[in-house]
Motif scaffolding. Structure first.
Motif, mmCIF file in Angstrom:
data_model
loop_
_atom_site.group_PDB
_atom_site.id
_atom_site.type_symbol
_atom_site.label_atom_id
_atom_site.label_comp_id
_atom_site.label_asym_id
_atom_site.label_seq_id
_atom_site.Cartn_x
_atom_site.Cartn_y
_atom_site.Cartn_z
ATOM 1 N N TRP A 168 0.742 -1.387 0.082
ATOM 2 C CA TRP A 168 0.262 0.268 -0.291
ATOM 3 C C TRP A 168 1.069 1.416 -0.052
ATOM 4 O O TRP A 168 1.791 1.383 1.595
ATOM 5 N N ASP A 196 -2.292 -0.995 -4.721
ATOM 6 C CA ASP A 196 -3.399 -0.272 -4.092
ATOM 7 C C ASP A 196 -3.708 0.244 -4.278
ATOM 8 O O ASP A 196 -3.417 2.012 -4.771
ATOM 9 N N ILE A 233 -7.196 -2.542 -7.068
ATOM 10 C CA ILE A 233 -7.566 -2.895 -5.852
ATOM 11 C C ILE A 233 -8.990 -2.024 -6.212
ATOM 12 O O ILE A 233 -8.788 -1.391 -7.140
ATOM 13 N N TRP A 270 -12.548 5.510 2.651
ATOM 14 C CA TRP A 270 -11.342 5.965 1.747
ATOM 15 C C TRP A 270 -11.600 7.440 1.582
ATOM 16 O O TRP A 270 -10.802 8.240 1.480
ATOM 17 N N TRP A 304 -8.844 -6.939 -6.375
ATOM 18 C CA TRP A 304 -9.433 -7.864 -5.626
ATOM 19 C C TRP A 304 -9.775 -6.559 -4.422
ATOM 20 O O TRP A 304 -9.985 -5.911 -4.905
ATOM 21 N N ASP A 306 -11.332 -4.254 -1.794
ATOM 22 C CA ASP A 306 -11.604 -4.380 -0.237
ATOM 23 C C ASP A 306 -12.592 -3.668 0.058
ATOM 24 O O ASP A 306 -13.480 -3.115 -0.378
ATOM 25 N N MET A 307 -12.589 -3.481 1.312
ATOM 26 C CA MET A 307 -13.812 -2.768 2.064
ATOM 27 C C MET A 307 -15.035 -3.109 2.304
ATOM 28 O O MET A 307 -15.778 -1.896 2.994
ATOM 29 N N ARG A 403 -11.955 -9.549 0.522
ATOM 30 C CA ARG A 403 -11.675 -9.930 2.074
ATOM 31 C C ARG A 403 -12.567 -10.079 2.489
ATOM 32 O O ARG A 403 -12.600 -11.080 3.310
ATOM 33 N N TRP A 416 -8.214 -13.426 0.911
ATOM 34 C CA TRP A 416 -7.031 -13.045 1.548
ATOM 35 C C TRP A 416 -7.502 -13.316 2.730
ATOM 36 O O TRP A 416 -8.588 -12.117 3.235
ATOM 37 N N ASP A 419 -6.036 -8.239 7.369
ATOM 38 C CA ASP A 419 -4.467 -7.164 8.072
ATOM 39 C C ASP A 419 -3.604 -8.302 8.678
ATOM 40 O O ASP A 419 -4.145 -7.187 10.142
ATOM 41 N N PHE A 452 1.233 -7.477 6.836
ATOM 42 C CA PHE A 452 0.648 -6.296 6.570
ATOM 43 C C PHE A 452 1.183 -5.356 7.224
ATOM 44 O O PHE A 452 2.037 -4.091 6.995
ATOM 45 N N HIS A 477 2.741 -8.249 1.238
ATOM 46 C CA HIS A 477 2.305 -7.502 0.841
ATOM 47 C C HIS A 477 1.622 -7.231 2.558
ATOM 48 O O HIS A 477 2.265 -7.175 3.365
HETATM 49 O O1 MIG Z 1 -7.964 -0.297 5.785
HETATM 50 O O2 MIG Z 1 -6.203 0.053 0.747
HETATM 51 O O3 MIG Z 1 -6.748 -4.835 3.522
HETATM 52 O O4 MIG Z 1 -4.525 -4.425 2.251
HETATM 53 O O5 MIG Z 1 -3.627 -2.210 1.766
HETATM 54 C C1 MIG Z 1 -6.774 -0.557 4.743
HETATM 55 C C2 MIG Z 1 -5.591 -0.069 1.819
HETATM 56 C C3 MIG Z 1 -7.547 -0.114 3.588
HETATM 57 C C4 MIG Z 1 -7.323 -2.786 3.969
HETATM 58 C C5 MIG Z 1 -6.613 -4.155 3.105
HETATM 59 C C6 MIG Z 1 -5.500 -3.626 2.760
HETATM 60 C C7 MIG Z 1 -4.969 -2.195 2.152
HETATM 61 C C8 MIG Z 1 -6.007 -1.082 2.469
HETATM 62 N N1 MIG Z 1 -6.984 -1.331 2.472
#
Ligand code: MIG
Length: 673
Positions: A168, A196, A233, A270, A304, A306-307, A403, A416, A419, A452, A477
């Motif tokens: 990241w 990322d 991502i 984010w 991938w 995420d969140m 995730r 995966w 964290d 991580f 990662h």
């Molecule tokens: O809260 O995108 O699990 O793999 O690098 C952090 C940033 C948000 C969580 C992921 C992680 C990733 C990160 N994301």
């Protein structure tokens, strides 16, 4: 045998596409208390409990309490009750042998001997669920029936079996190029670099930061020429911003989750304020899936997600409330209680469960409050992508892992493990999660190698990689701000090249075992207990695994260790791959052994009358020759191996031409049929 029991009227999850006929009457073995909404089972002292997918603690889950509540939780500690996935499947192995799956999308608790050591108690938050009870010949058979019930696991393109580098904070083309070049220059194999959130324009899904990646398509092509795949991502939240087409379109079509009053639910992630696409709504899901086209069209072949628990930093409404409340503390003498209260208000902004009661989904025209279906969100985000790939790229395998997940998501992608930290104990956690996840259909999985969060160390990365070379997803990662941990950042480059290189040698075996596990609904990683149920020592082993047909692995997970104790349930051949390229072999009798494992050694154990096909290795998956095989073998009479091999990209998995039998006699003579 699989029996289904219906309690109330469940919200359809589609974890199981073809449901067996429901049965009435009593549920065998289980005591059902409708009032308390619990199922309980009285465990014998020797009973073991396996399953629950992504969770902390042992492979045998006894002695703790777990929750199915998809959570953005970076604290993977012994007392953690819930991680990112909700995997409501477990198997009891003891006097009775049975599996249970609760198809229930709300929050569940699995008290596996936590409150009372002898009691297994499952508590639901409401009484609308389907319960499946599976009995069979043994644990493996029970798991296999369950896996068959939930459908075939997702298959990745072959390059996704290569080594991936991620971090990241790769901020632009040049930084990514440097990662690629360094690996190639030093001869450290590599197949992918992960992008990322920084590749996007201000964290907006399906956009590119034009300054950082001015000609993305061309750059992607340049990387592909070196056999390196870029894997971006995708986040669950869509930024609220006028003029941003994904936001505008989703809003216009009513595809975002709404509050009770019908206005969009706004939560910050984010990009700041964002909206959640209603992944549980078919049209919204199709629409969200179609967005991946933006990157597919530029040559991307993997993603991938995420969140997607979904994680919430804060909601607009709660933030306003808290801001107001905070004012009341001004000028006050904050004693312990008041100060904690004050801190609690701010800390409580993120991932507040109460926020999950503040928005709604439109499921087939029915308005359903999020908390009732919380565990389906990540699953359906990944399903959105998976279904879209089938529409948009029907002939291609596209890499996808997520995730958050629920049972059934394994048909669309892998996961995966989230964290973790650069902690030694997390190597062991990684190992223990593998079989539990395999039980739930997640075959394409792995942890952030090297860790991580937190600063890592060279020896930790080496030891972790020595486990990671066996996991289908093999990705290094790290989090923003932590110590850099690409293989080339450390002194012992030869050591890294050797260990990562071994992955490519093992590939014929690993890919073959993965595909057989997919096609036969089997587990690639198994606790020793599953294969040696009569061996009282083997059934208690928590730090070794069987890998596929013929291997046992026993990685080192302690700092400064020069080896470890290994328990052999039967005679096996130890094979030690050393950094200088040499290979030592030794036949060990059943029992306990202290095995030396230098920091750059990799040790495996071959079971009797088994053989393991190896390649000569390569710098990337495309380099690997799957025909020119060598073998690790331990032949006492005759070894037979069923070798699966396809081109790694086409989808005719079931074609019998992909399978052949390799036979080795005692004198080492090999024949293929
Ligand atoms: O809260 O995108 O699990 O793999 O690098 C952090 C940033 C948000 C969580 C992921 C992680 C990733 C990160 N994301």
């Amino acid at each position: 045998m699989i029996r289904r029991f219906v309690f109330g009227e469940m919200i359809e999850t589609e974890a199981i596409l073809e449901k067996p006929q429901a049965e009435g009457g009593a549920v065998p073995f289980l005591c059902v208390d409708e009032e308390a909404m619990t199922f309980s089972y009285s465990m014998e002292d020797s009973d073991r409990v396996y399953g629950l997918g992504e969770n902390v603690r042992g492979m045998n889950k006894r002695g703790w309490i777990y929750e199915s509540k998809c959570s953005d939780n970076p604290d993977h500690q012994e007392d953690t009750r819930a991680l990112y996935g909700a995997h409501n499947f477990l198997v009891v192995d003891g006097k009775e042998q049975f599996g249970i799956f609760l198809d229930y999308p709300g929050i569940l608790t699995f008290d596996v001997g936590y409150t009372r050591r002898s009691e297994l108690k499952i508590t639901a938050s409401d009484w609308n669920l389907d319960l499946y009870v599976i009995t069979g010949e043994n644990v493996k058979d029970i798991v296999k029936q369950f896996r068959h019930l939930i459908g075939r696991s997702f298959v990745v393109p072959m390059w996704a079996f290569g080594y991936g580098q991620s971090r990241w904070s790769y901020m632009n083309e040049d930084e990514v190029r440097e990662v690629a070049n360094k690996h190639r220059q030093l001869g450290i194999p590599l197949d992918s670099v992960y992008l990322d959130i920084d590749y996007m324009e201000r964290y907006k899904d399906f956009t590119l930061n034009d300054e950082a990646f001015p000609e993305f398509e061309k750059f992607n092509e340049e990387m592909k020429e070196q056999n390196i795949h870029l894997v971006p991502i995708i986040d669950a939240g869509v930024k609220q911003e006028e003029g941003y087409s994904v936001y505008e379109e989703g809003l216009e079509k009513g595809y975002f989750c709404k509050k009770e009053d019908g206005t969009p639910f706004v939560a910050a992630v984010w990009p700041g304020k964002a909206l959640f696409p209603d992944m549980l709504n078919k049209e919204a899901r199709d629409w969200f899936g179609d967005q991946y086209k933006f990157l597919l069209d530029q040559g991307v072949e993997g993603f991938w997600n995420d969140m997607n628990e979904p994680a919430i930093f804060y909601t607009e409404d709660r933030l306003n409330q808290v801001m107001e409340q905070l004012g009341e503390y001004k000028g006050k003498n904050l004693d312990l209680n008041l100060f904690w209260e004050f801190k609690g208000l701010v800390n409580g902004l993120s991932n507040n469960v109460d926020d999950y009661t503040k928005f709604y989904h439109n499921m087939n025209g029915k308005k359903i409050r999020h908390d009732r279906v919380h565990n389906l969100f990540g699953y359906n985000m990944t399903r959105a992508a998976g279904e879209a790939f089938e529409r948009l790229e029907p002939d291609k395998r596209i890499l996808m892992f997520s995730r958050s997940s629920y049972i059934g998501m394994h048909r669309y992608g892998g996961i995966w493990m989230g964290d973790n930290k650069s902690w030694w104990s997390h190597i062991l956690m990684n190992l223990r999660m593998l079989p539990s996840l395999n039980m739930c259909g997640f075959l394409y999985t792995g942890a952030d190698l090297g860790g991580f969060g937190s600063d890592t160390t060279e020896d930790l990365v080496l030891r972790w990689l020595a486990l990671g070379i066996f996991t289908p997803l093999m990705r290094n990662h790290a989090a923003l701000g932590t110590r850099v941990q690409e293989a080339y950042q450390f002194e012992d480059v030869d050591g890294f090249r050797h260990i990562i290189g071994l992955r490519y040698k093992l590939l014929p075996y690993l890919y073959s075992e993965y595909m057989k596990a997919v096609l036969r609904d089997e587990m690639m990683f198994r606790p020793l207990a599953f294969d040696y149920p009569e061996d009282a020592r083997a059934v208690r082993v928590e730090d070794q695994l069987l890998l596929g047909d013929g291997l046992m692995i026993a990685p080192v997970y302690e700092q400064n260790a020069e080896g470890r104790y290994v328990y052999l349930p039967e005679r096996m051949k130890l094979v030690r791959f050393k950094k200088d390229g040499s290979c030592e072999e030794e036949i060990l009798e059943a029992g306990d052994h202290y095995v030396d494992v230098a920091l750059t050694d990799v040790v495996v154990f071959v079971r009797p009358d088994h053989l393991i096909p190896l390649s000569k290795g390569g710098q990337c998956v495309a380099d690997v020759d799957f025909e020119d095989l060598q073998y690790l073998s331990f032949v006492e009479n005759e070894a037979v191996y069923e070798y699966y091999h396809d081109d790694g990209y086409e989808k005719d998995y079931e074609n019998p031409a992909h399978m052949c039998v390799i036979r080795m006699e005692k004198d080492g003579k090999v024949c293929r049929e």
